[in-house]
Design a protein around this motif. Sequence first.
Motif, short mmCIF file in Angstrom:
data_model
loop_
_atom_site.label_atom_id
_atom_site.label_comp_id
_atom_site.label_asym_id
_atom_site.label_seq_id
_atom_site.Cartn_x
_atom_site.Cartn_y
_atom_site.Cartn_z
N TYR A 1 1.06 -1.45 -0.49
CA TYR A 1 -0.44 0.14 -0.03
C TYR A 1 0.61 1.30 0.71
N GLU A 2 1.76 1.72 1.04
CA GLU A 2 2.80 2.40 1.02
C GLU A 2 3.71 2.16 0.09
N TRP A 3 4.40 1.38 -1.13
CA TRP A 3 5.14 1.80 -2.01
C TRP A 3 4.09 2.33 -3.13
N ILE A 4 2.48 1.49 -3.36
CA ILE A 4 1.75 2.18 -4.77
C ILE A 4 1.45 3.67 -3.74
N GLN A 5 0.98 3.97 -2.50
CA GLN A 5 0.61 5.35 -2.81
C GLN A 5 2.48 6.94 -3.12
N MET A 6 3.36 5.75 -2.77
CA MET A 6 4.79 6.97 -2.97
C MET A 6 4.45 6.52 -4.68
N GLY A 7 4.14 5.35 -5.03
CA GLY A 7 3.98 5.49 -7.04
C GLY A 7 3.11 6.39 -7.69
N ASP A 8 2.14 6.47 -7.43
CA ASP A 8 0.79 6.62 -7.54
C ASP A 8 1.41 8.56 -7.58
N ARG A 9 1.60 8.95 -6.35
CA ARG A 9 1.98 10.58 -6.11
C ARG A 9 2.96 10.85 -7.77
N THR A 10 4.42 10.38 -7.53
CA THR A 10 4.97 10.39 -8.21
C THR A 10 4.50 10.76 -10.67
N LEU A 11 3.36 9.46 -10.66
CA LEU A 11 2.68 9.26 -11.53
C LEU A 11 2.09 10.48 -11.54
N GLU A 12 1.18 10.90 -10.74
CA GLU A 12 0.42 12.59 -10.99
C GLU A 12 1.35 13.59 -11.48
N GLU A 13 2.90 13.58 -11.03
CA GLU A 13 3.98 14.54 -11.29
C GLU A 13 4.32 14.25 -12.52
N ALA A 14 4.91 13.35 -12.74
CA ALA A 14 5.01 12.76 -14.43
C ALA A 14 4.06 13.00 -15.49
N GLU A 15 2.80 13.07 -15.27
CA GLU A 15 1.74 13.69 -15.84
C GLU A 15 1.62 15.33 -16.51
N LYS A 16 2.53 15.73 -15.46
CA LYS A 16 2.17 17.77 -15.58
C LYS A 16 3.21 17.77 -16.68
N LEU A 17 4.84 16.99 -16.80
CA LEU A 17 6.30 17.30 -17.82
C LEU A 17 5.78 16.64 -19.12
N THR A 18 6.91 16.67 -19.73
CA THR A 18 7.18 16.61 -20.90
C THR A 18 8.34 16.17 -20.35
N GLY A 19 8.63 15.68 -22.08
CA GLY A 19 10.73 15.54 -21.67
C GLY A 19 11.04 14.59 -20.93
N SER A 20 12.33 14.64 -21.05
CA SER A 20 13.01 13.94 -20.20
C SER A 20 12.63 13.80 -19.11
N THR A 21 12.08 15.53 -18.17
CA THR A 21 11.70 14.74 -17.05
C THR A 21 10.55 14.25 -16.79
N ARG A 22 9.73 14.42 -17.95
CA ARG A 22 8.40 13.18 -17.80
C ARG A 22 9.23 11.04 -17.58
N LEU A 23 10.49 11.43 -18.16
CA LEU A 23 10.79 9.84 -18.22
C LEU A 23 11.41 9.82 -16.68
N SER A 24 12.35 10.83 -16.76
CA SER A 24 12.56 10.15 -15.57
C SER A 24 11.49 9.73 -14.10
N LYS A 25 10.51 10.84 -14.79
CA LYS A 25 9.24 10.30 -13.33
C LYS A 25 8.91 9.46 -13.75
N LEU A 26 8.92 8.87 -14.58
CA LEU A 26 7.60 7.99 -15.27
C LEU A 26 8.70 6.27 -14.58
N ARG A 27 10.23 6.73 -14.90
CA ARG A 27 11.12 5.63 -14.16
C ARG A 27 11.07 5.29 -12.64
N SER A 28 10.72 6.27 -11.73
CA SER A 28 10.78 7.06 -10.52
C SER A 28 9.48 6.08 -10.30
N ALA A 29 8.26 5.99 -10.80
CA ALA A 29 6.90 5.32 -10.21
C ALA A 29 7.30 4.18 -10.74
#
Length: 403
Positions: A89-117
């Motif tokens: 549960y706790e890791w999913i919460q962090m993944g979901d939070r990071t995925l939301e951040e990725a959706e606001k980004l583009t290019g390499s910064t978005r890819l970096s967030k997706l790798r983190s999620a």
Amino acid sequence: MKLYRIITLLLLLASHLQLVRAQDYAFNSAEEAISGWYHTFDYKGWASRGVDLENAQEVIGKIAQSTGEKRSSDFVDSQIEFGPGNWVYEWIQMGDRTLEEAEKLTGSTRLSKLRSALAYYTIGSWPHLGRSDDSQALEKAVSTYMQAGEMMTVPVRHIDLTVNGKTIKAYLHVPAGEGPFPFVINSFGSDVTKEDSFDLFYRELGPRGIGMLAVDMPGIGEAIELSMQDGSDAVMEGALGFLKNADYADSRNIFIVGGSFGGNAAARAFYRLDVRAVVSMCAPLHSALVAPPEVLDGLPKLTIDGVKARYGVLDRPTAELTVLTKQTSLKVQGFFDAGNKISKPLLIVTTNRDPVSPLRDLDMLLESAADSEVIILDMEGHCPPRWAREPMIARWVADKVVN
């Protein structure tokens, strides 16, 4: 020809193989294994996959405060209820939070967030036992992998493979440029899914013009309908058949790469399959597979649970597992006793103090190889870290491509 190398991190030193007893060495490093925890903390490995260590500490802090009923009173991170304090549960919460951040980004910064999620989800699912909570995390990892893979120059494809009459999923990465391309079939071990393959292609193989078909071992991830009893290299064989019929793959240059139980599969494929070359890493080949139950029970419980799940005996006594693992030994199967030399190149990568892949077992495999190279990292524990081994593997594969 045999070439032995021993490595202290990335320092190459000439050496020779030592005979060791598996039970003499720890499975995880002292930094990773924390008393009272089922899971280990591979902070350096996590960071290499995009994990923000402050975020990881936040997750672990919440799990440490868990007050719910535990699956085992020995482990703080074994809360049964899916909610606050539960590992998944706790890791999913962090993944979901990071995925939301990725959706606001583009290019390499978005890819970096997706790798983190992606990393948060796979850590949450680990060791991927197929229970309802970790399956939720793995489903999110699959979706996130596809989002990250769609950002490649040639978008990733989530393909079907037929193995023993069953359909499983795999990730197909084709490099940019004009093919046909060399290809690597990659698989990990009993507690690591193909979703951890992304960086091998993104950082190492793709830039070298080498494709990748990432697959799960039998009994895990999207090959969960299979079992190790179907043959450890069954999925690799199905993947090879797929690539042999693909016009974008150079059929002369298909490589197999496997780590841990995937290394067992790669070693079996070395004897059985028509490929250009094989990389087998930290593979349990014989000793650990024929060990008595009390020896296996001395390994981390997470590790044994992962192996049991792959054989379909999760939550069963280890004595039932040992009956099955014995049949996975390459020595028991007769491969080491064939007597013929195999000409395809073989690379072995391991540590010199691996409790389930002792060097004496690897030497039996090397006796079958006419063209082999061994890279040994001078460190204790099972398997060299991926951040260290994957660049070496990619360079070796690139060097073995035939024109």
